[in-house]
Design an enzyme around this catalytic site. Structure first.
Site, PDB file in Angstrom:
ATOM      1  N   GLU A  79       0.821  -1.211   0.000  1.00  0.00           N
ATOM      2  CA  GLU A  79       0.000   0.000   0.000  1.00  0.00           C
ATOM      3  C   GLU A  79       0.858   1.266   0.000  1.00  0.00           C
ATOM      4  O   GLU A  79       0.667   2.166  -0.822  1.00  0.00           O
ATOM      5  CB  GLU A  79      -0.913  -0.010   1.239  1.00  0.00           C
ATOM      6  N   ASP A  82       1.128   4.072  -3.007  1.00  0.00           N
ATOM      7  CA  ASP A  82       0.634   5.436  -2.791  1.00  0.00           C
ATOM      8  C   ASP A  82       1.738   6.461  -3.027  1.00  0.00           C
ATOM      9  O   ASP A  82       1.520   7.497  -3.662  1.00  0.00           O
ATOM     10  CB  ASP A  82       0.114   5.596  -1.351  1.00  0.00           C
ATOM     11  N   SER A 140      -7.265   1.556  -3.787  1.00  0.00           N
ATOM     12  CA  SER A 140      -6.049   2.020  -3.119  1.00  0.00           C
ATOM     13  C   SER A 140      -5.186   2.849  -4.046  1.00  0.00           C
ATOM     14  O   SER A 140      -4.474   3.736  -3.600  1.00  0.00           O
ATOM     15  CB  SER A 140      -5.206   0.818  -2.695  1.00  0.00           C
ATOM     16  N   ASP A 155     -17.222  10.468 -18.143  1.00  0.00           N
ATOM     17  CA  ASP A 155     -18.308   9.607 -17.678  1.00  0.00           C
ATOM     18  C   ASP A 155     -17.984   8.146 -18.017  1.00  0.00           C
ATOM     19  O   ASP A 155     -17.561   7.852 -19.133  1.00  0.00           O
ATOM     20  CB  ASP A 155     -19.604  10.046 -18.370  1.00  0.00           C
ATOM     21  N   ILE A 156     -18.157   7.274 -17.053  1.00  0.00           N
ATOM     22  CA  ILE A 156     -17.915   5.843 -17.278  1.00  0.00           C
ATOM     23  C   ILE A 156     -19.277   5.171 -17.409  1.00  0.00           C
ATOM     24  O   ILE A 156     -20.137   5.320 -16.526  1.00  0.00           O
ATOM     25  CB  ILE A 156     -17.126   5.225 -16.100  1.00  0.00           C
ATOM     26  N   GLY A 191     -24.086   9.489 -16.732  1.00  0.00           N
ATOM     27  CA  GLY A 191     -24.351  10.272 -15.524  1.00  0.00           C
ATOM     28  C   GLY A 191     -23.744   9.567 -14.319  1.00  0.00           C
ATOM     29  O   GLY A 191     -23.059   8.543 -14.443  1.00  0.00           O
ATOM     30  N   ASP A 210     -23.217   7.185 -11.184  1.00  0.00           N
ATOM     31  CA  ASP A 210     -23.687   5.837 -10.849  1.00  0.00           C
ATOM     32  C   ASP A 210     -22.926   5.320  -9.632  1.00  0.00           C
ATOM     33  O   ASP A 210     -21.831   5.789  -9.326  1.00  0.00           O
ATOM     34  CB  ASP A 210     -23.501   4.888 -12.044  1.00  0.00           C
TER      35      ASP A 210
END
Ligand SMILES: *[C@@H]1O[C@H](CO)[C@@H](O)[C@H](O)[C@H]1NC(C)=O
Ligand SMILES: *[C@@H]1O[C@H](CO)[C@@H](O)[C@H](O)[C@H]1NC(C)=O
Ligand SMILES: *[C@@H]1O[C@H](CO)[C@@H](O)[C@H](O)[C@H]1NC(C)=O
Ligand SMILES: *[C@@H]1O[C@H](CO)[C@@H](O)[C@H](O)[C@H]1NC(C)=O
Length: 639
Positions: free
Chosen positions: A302, A306, A554, A597-598, A616, A618
């Site tokens: 992690e 990051d 993550s 937008d996905i 839109g 979701d």
């Protein structure tokens, strides 16, 4: 006590009105638990003479106005947009009222607790008293039991507790009571077999499919491996920070999770050569340090992820690492909040030891405390953007506990900080793929969706995950992430829908009504998440000397945090405020089209395909992924 009461009587009679609160009122149930968390069983009634450190969390002032006050500085059309508050104004506005403090003290006094035993915390948000179990049972109309865990650990709790009606409205939570060490850590075989109490992040370490033998560097291969070049191409990030002396970006890690400098250098050597040898700026909280005793994917994955991506994307801005908790105790979100927000500190000496690590470490061998006090309290400065890739399941915490913590994120927003949390990696299921049962317990065979926290807190920005589709290029639209992990998302069972997302969420629910019953998910005016998303699949990350392929929200959260930090750079360079709490802005019509937008993929879990990504907003990918040039232009157009 008697003196105080005489004074108030004199004042009241002087003004000719008698408005004293009733001193006796019927008892009402204040909090109740409907199940015993998995792994625990009731061992015995607690000894009547044992001492309990009882803590009473007082209701803070102006909480009913919190959302309105936060919107006032965060709504793009507000005349006060960007006029963030000082810490002093935050403390002054939200400290519990005199009436609250006096009512709770009066009740304790009337119940036979001598005033000298009652302590009030510095920020007046908690009352602490040591009581015998017998006294606690009488005060709270309950029975305390000792519970034992299969690991041998013991815990003191009750099933429910009562307060007089006139006191109940002045109290958030009483500890210890119904709250449990609900989370047991899954561990890589070290001696740390039990989670530190309430330790976030259990089950939400990034996932990996293993190491790779060669790094692909062409933009054509971003469907197989994500590198910095892929992310910059996907989100059109072309920007070199200039306001580095004014700006800040923070990444939070919870020990024993830690980075290795050799890993950072291996990554930088390949991708960001001028950063070789550069470490993040360490802000140690409660003894946090980059431990090197334990290594491996579970300990370094992690933090390495990051920092390698965060530091590279905002270079040359230094990144602050809030390394929280020591090896022995770990830490919870509250330890972090304490350090960046003095007003959150519970009382002299620590937080709720049933959720939060206590410093100095009562078990020995841990952090012995800062010179100025037993615990870091208001000692770290909040960065303008703070990204955290750890989370609980909402159901791990009681509603009152979650609400108290959520309010702290609103206070950070008031002060101008953007708080990002990854939305979870198990779709509509919770960490560890657990789903809810109707009694609130969590099991693999539960059928109700299990939302994550703080994702469901309306005052943070929740970040979901997308992917470049197999065989597709960076120029083609991404989908909701459907390899190795699924983007966390759904609807809260605790928090009501904030006004800023109402029309976006209602549009989704009416245009694409999900084929699920109300016993599977709670869409009746609940806070919906995530808010936004970013790529979370196939990241090339240097971990323990090898390049791994890594997956998870993550990754999505620090990448989004980096992009927002670049927007802050441009605003600060133009003499404007940082963007602060972004949700009211990004859902507003002024930002329509500022995210990619996905519209494909979904977030499976709990035996379903989850929610579809749609045109839109979701509940799989939120508003979509960042379009950096659009975001920059629109935020620069705001005051
Ligand atoms: C409760 O007892 C502990 C241990 O004796 C002590 O350190 C603490 O100060 C006491 N708290 C109060 C409120 O009296
Ligand atoms: C669900 O799993 C729990 C254990 O996690 C088990 O006790 C229970 O019987 C299971 N229920 C069903 C309907 O399979
Ligand atoms: C649904 O969410 C709301 C908060 O929006 C909450 O008050 C309510 O209790 C929830 N219902 C269930 C069944 O969890
Ligand atoms: C997702 O979309 C498919 C295809 O349009 C549809 O059959 C399904 O019902 C949708 N599921 C949800 C949860 O909306």
């Amino acid at each position: 006590m008697l003196f105080l009461r005489l004074v108030s009587l004199v004042l009241l009679s002087g003004s000719g009105v008698v408005l004293a609160e009733p001193r006796i009122s019927p008892s009402v149930i204040h909090e109740k638990r409907t199940y015993t968390p998995a792994g625990w069983s009731r061992a015995r009634r607690h000894e009547a003479s044992a001492i309990l450190p009882l803590r009473i969390g007082l209701v803070q002032s102006n909480m009913d106005k919190l959302e309105e006050l936060l919107l006032d500085v965060s709504w793009p059309e507000s005349p006060n947009y960007g006029k963030h508050w000082s810490v002093g104004k935050v403390v002054e506005t939200f400290s519990p009222s005199r009436e609250t403090v006096d009512t709770v003290r009066g009740w304790l006094g009337d119940s036979g607790i001598e005033p000298s035993r009652i302590k009030l915390s510095g920020a007046k948000t908690w009352i602490e008293i040591n009581v015998t179990v017998e006294e606690a049972e009488r005060l709270l109309g309950t029975e305390y039991h000792v519970y034992s865990h299969s690991s041998g650990k013991e815990h003191v709790a009750c099933d429910s507790y009562e307060l007089p009606e006139h006191v109940s409205k002045h109290v958030d939570i009483v500890l210890p009571s119904i709250h449990f060490d609900a989370v047991v850590k899954r561990d890589g075989g070290s001696s740390h077999t039990l989670s530190n109490i309430g330790q976030p992040g259990v089950g939400l370490v990034p996932k990996t499919t293993g190491t790779i033998s060669s790094i692909l560097t062409e933009l054509e291969t971003c469907d197989e491996q994500i590198t910095l070049a892929c992310l910059r191409a996907l989100y059109e990030v072309v920007y070199v920070p200039v306001a580095t002396s004014k700006n800040s970006f923070g990444i939070v890690e919870y020990t024993p999770q830690a980075y290795l400098q050799t890993d950072l250098d291996m990554f930088f050597g390949n991708f960001t050569p001028n950063l070789v040898g550069t470490a993040p700026t360490m802000a140690s909280i409660d003894g946090g340090y980059a431990q090197t005793e334990y290594t491996g994917f579970d300990y370094n994955g992690e933090s390495d992820l990051d920092l390698q991506y965060g530091m590279s994307l905002v270079d040359p801005l230094p990144v602050t690492l809030y390394q929280t908790g020591d090896m022995v105790e770990g830490a919870s979100f509250n330890n972090f909040l304490d350090a960046i927000d003095g007003s959150f500190c519970a009382f002299e000496g620590g937080d709720d030891p049933y959720y939060d690590a206590t410093y100095p470490d009562p078990y020995g061998g841990g952090y012995e405390g800062a010179p100025s006090g037993p615990e870091n309290c208001g000692t770290a400065t909040p960065a303008y953007v703070i990204s955290t890739s750890y989370s609980y399941n909402e159901a791990d915490l009681s509603p009152a506990y979650a609400a108290r913590q959520c309010a702290e994120y609103a206070k950070l927003g008031l002060m101008g900080t953007t708080v990002l949390y990854s939305s979870g990696d198990d779709g509509v299921a919770g960490n560890d793929d657990l789903c809810l049962n109707s009694d609130g317990s969590q099991t693999a065979n539960g059928t109700m969706f299990n939302p994550g926290f703080p994702g469901t807190c309306p005052y943070i920005t929740s970040v979901g995950a997308t992917q470049v589709n197999p065989g597709a290029s960076v120029a083609e639209p991404e989908s909701a992430c459907m390899q190795v992990i699924y983007s966390g998302g759904g609807f809260s069972n605790y928090f009501a829908m904030p006004s800023y997302q109402a029309s976006a969420v209602e549009y989704y629910l009416t245009t694409y009504p999900p084929p699920y019953s109300t016993s599977q998910y709670n869409a009746t005016g609940s806070r919906a998440f995530p808010d936004v998303s970013a790529n979370g699949a196939n990241y090339v990350v240097a971990i323990d000397g090898d390049f791994y392929l890594v997956y998870g929200t993550s990754a999505s959260s620090p990448v989004t945090g980096s992009i927002l930090t670049l927007v802050n750079d441009a605003r600060l360079a133009a003499g404007k405020s940082p963007i602060g709490f972004i949700n009211p802005t990004i859902y507003s019509s002024a930002f329509y089209g500022a995210f990619n937008d996905i519209t494909t993929g979904s977030n499976p879990g709990c035996g379903t395909i989850g929610f579809n990504a749609t045109a839109g907003w979701d509940p799989a990918t939120g508003l979509g992924t960042p379009n950096f040039p659009q975001l920059l232009a629109r935020w620069l157009a705001l005051p």
